[in-house]
Design a protein around this motif. Sequence first.
Motif, PDB file in Angstrom:
ATOM      1  N   THR A   1      -5.581   1.271  -1.980  1.00  0.00           N
ATOM      2  CA  THR A   1      -5.743  -0.090  -0.902  1.00  0.00           C
ATOM      3  C   THR A   1      -4.681   0.087   0.034  1.00  0.00           C
ATOM      4  O   THR A   1      -4.623  -0.738   0.783  1.00  0.00           O
ATOM      5  N   MET A   2      -3.752   1.007   0.049  1.00  0.00           N
ATOM      6  CA  MET A   2      -2.780   1.404   1.071  1.00  0.00           C
ATOM      7  C   MET A   2      -3.337   2.152   2.000  1.00  0.00           C
ATOM      8  O   MET A   2      -3.003   3.162   2.375  1.00  0.00           O
ATOM      9  N   GLU A   3      -4.177   1.697   2.925  1.00  0.00           N
ATOM     10  CA  GLU A   3      -4.935   2.631   3.881  1.00  0.00           C
ATOM     11  C   GLU A   3      -3.959   2.662   5.211  1.00  0.00           C
ATOM     12  O   GLU A   3      -3.206   1.760   5.542  1.00  0.00           O
ATOM     13  N   PRO A   4      -4.413   3.502   6.095  1.00  0.00           N
ATOM     14  CA  PRO A   4      -3.790   3.504   7.446  1.00  0.00           C
ATOM     15  C   PRO A   4      -3.899   2.102   8.156  1.00  0.00           C
ATOM     16  O   PRO A   4      -4.828   1.563   7.960  1.00  0.00           O
ATOM     17  N   LEU A   5      -2.779   1.785   8.907  1.00  0.00           N
ATOM     18  CA  LEU A   5      -2.963   0.559   9.586  1.00  0.00           C
ATOM     19  C   LEU A   5      -3.874   0.587  10.710  1.00  0.00           C
ATOM     20  O   LEU A   5      -4.389  -0.403  11.359  1.00  0.00           O
TER      21      LEU A   5
ATOM     22  N   ARG B   1      -7.719  -8.194   6.708  1.00  0.00           N
ATOM     23  CA  ARG B   1      -9.005  -7.759   5.778  1.00  0.00           C
ATOM     24  C   ARG B   1      -8.389  -7.244   4.253  1.00  0.00           C
ATOM     25  O   ARG B   1      -9.169  -7.966   3.480  1.00  0.00           O
ATOM     26  N   LEU B   2      -7.343  -6.813   4.231  1.00  0.00           N
ATOM     27  CA  LEU B   2      -6.942  -6.395   3.019  1.00  0.00           C
ATOM     28  C   LEU B   2      -6.369  -7.606   2.051  1.00  0.00           C
ATOM     29  O   LEU B   2      -6.575  -7.850   1.084  1.00  0.00           O
ATOM     30  N   LEU B   3      -5.849  -8.601   2.768  1.00  0.00           N
ATOM     31  CA  LEU B   3      -5.120  -9.874   2.151  1.00  0.00           C
ATOM     32  C   LEU B   3      -5.999 -10.666   1.792  1.00  0.00           C
ATOM     33  O   LEU B   3      -6.085 -11.592   0.801  1.00  0.00           O
ATOM     34  N   LYS B   4      -7.580 -10.471   2.221  1.00  0.00           N
ATOM     35  CA  LYS B   4      -8.527 -11.354   1.816  1.00  0.00           C
ATOM     36  C   LYS B   4      -9.337 -10.682   0.869  1.00  0.00           C
ATOM     37  O   LYS B   4     -10.479 -11.114   0.140  1.00  0.00           O
TER      38      LYS B   4
END
Length: 582
Positions: free
Chosen positions: A26-30, A52-55
């Motif tokens: 879940t910790m993808e590149p920015l 998108r990650l927070l959603k």
Amino acid sequence: MADTAESGNKMASEGTKKDDPDLESTMEPLVLCKENEGGVHVEENALTKVCRLLKSKEFWKARFPCSYWIPEYRFSTFIGDTIAGTTTALTVIPQGIGYAPLAGLPLQYGLYASILPGFIYAVFGTTKELSVGPTAVNAIMSFNYAGSDAGKAATLALFTGIIEFIMGFLNLGFLLHFVSDPVITAFSSAVAIQVITSQIKGLFGIKYPARGFLNVWIGLFQNIKKTSLPDLGSGVVSILILFMIRKLKECKVCEGPDPNAMRAKVIKKIKWFLSISANCIIIIIEWVGVEETSIKEILDSRDPIQILQDLGTGLVMLPLVSLLQHLAIAKHYAGSKKMKASQEMSALGLIQIAGSFVGSMCVTASFGRSAVNASSGVKTPFGGVITGLIIILACAVLSTYLKYIPTSILSAVIIFSMFSTIDVNLLITLIKTKSIDLLPCLVTFLLGLFYSVESGLIIGTLIHSLLVVYLSTRLKVCVKDEDKFTIIQPDRELFYPSVDSLRSTLNEAAKRKMPILVDLSRSTYLDYSSSTTLIASIKSIEKSGTKVLLVLAEDQAQALGGPLTGLNFYYSVEDATLEIIA
């Protein structure tokens, strides 16, 4: 009951595996490429990526691992967690009481440090077997930096938690991979001997001002005539009783001839329960009474920032050592699954932060307590909540009865528990195999024993890292002479410290005045310095009249680009060989 346990195990297994994504995924590149509806790759900027990650539901579930097992929780699982939590509490309570003096704190502070970990880890932890609380290593290091000041100890725990949480948030768990297993083992053994040494005065009933391995033992022999025989006798007897109780489960007395009979199973369970409750039994036998101390007295009114200045390197060493212990145990119980290091670091950080507000010293996972938790059949991290509730009850009921637990008994309990953490087998193995790991292992152990455990850990890690760097420069170059040419092939990636070895081999081969084929197919990586040095050497050799053919992967050739201009380079050994033969 067997069916209940089996169904609980099945549920826990399914609950762990079901929809359980790799946290690090879940910790993808920015910044990344993403396909739109038309199948065209478009670049997604950092802000859009974060939104998108927070959603994402999976993003939040990964940060609250309890969301995986709570929907599947059943009454049978609760029974398993209750049994395991209760059993583990019988180990946590005497250990907490025993480790508090190592940190220079009153006995009840060991219980305070054991209250919150179970509750918080149940929400944020990923490994059901882990039992977090005070440990001998953290206690003795807390004393080294905070002394007997409860306010400093709590402040140290607070900032330790903040640092651990930030490291977890930034995915810095890879930094701990630089600390090797031999260094960790040597560090743990040195700490164990230091802890045993610190309890010798209590065991003999002697009081004299001395700390440190040599000073304590020298002081003991100088004051041996002041030994309190009742204290020494009760301590030695306690150690013998602890040894016999621990060995009780290996004895087959009263089990009967049939090991599968109900009688044998019941007797085995009783023996096992007594063996894991040995510390608690010894303390209860010797218990008398104490004055009550309010938990509000733990934190004083001083500015934490002023205390922070006094803690110094403890703000680096405590987070490092706590995480090393915690992640090593989490990795052990993760088995074939990938350990979610970042989430474990964040969970431990939150435990430290919350615990500091109730007077907790620095805590971490304990191998002994975690083993008891696992062998008791814990089903989910909720077992830690049960342990925490029992410890709260112990604080409420027993906090007025702690002061008169004999010091010699506590010393005996701590000394006995430390013997199992001294690993002599590793040292013997390293000596027999003549392993290069022996040097950092011995440095860590000796420095930790005679100077300070923190210095041993740091210097041992630095020495091992330097050895790894040195070995990486010891490039092995295979030289094979054919009829019409010479093949030179390095066995690994090329980094600038090792390229001199390859250059020397090239110059030596050039003296034969035959074409040279340099095969870099095994060198999947070439840094800038090594590639420029190698190319310069090849051009120099070609100027002297010796033809050099370079074999490297296509992506390597594209990365080097311009510097390859004018050189004979190929993507396979076969093509280069045909060129020479032709």
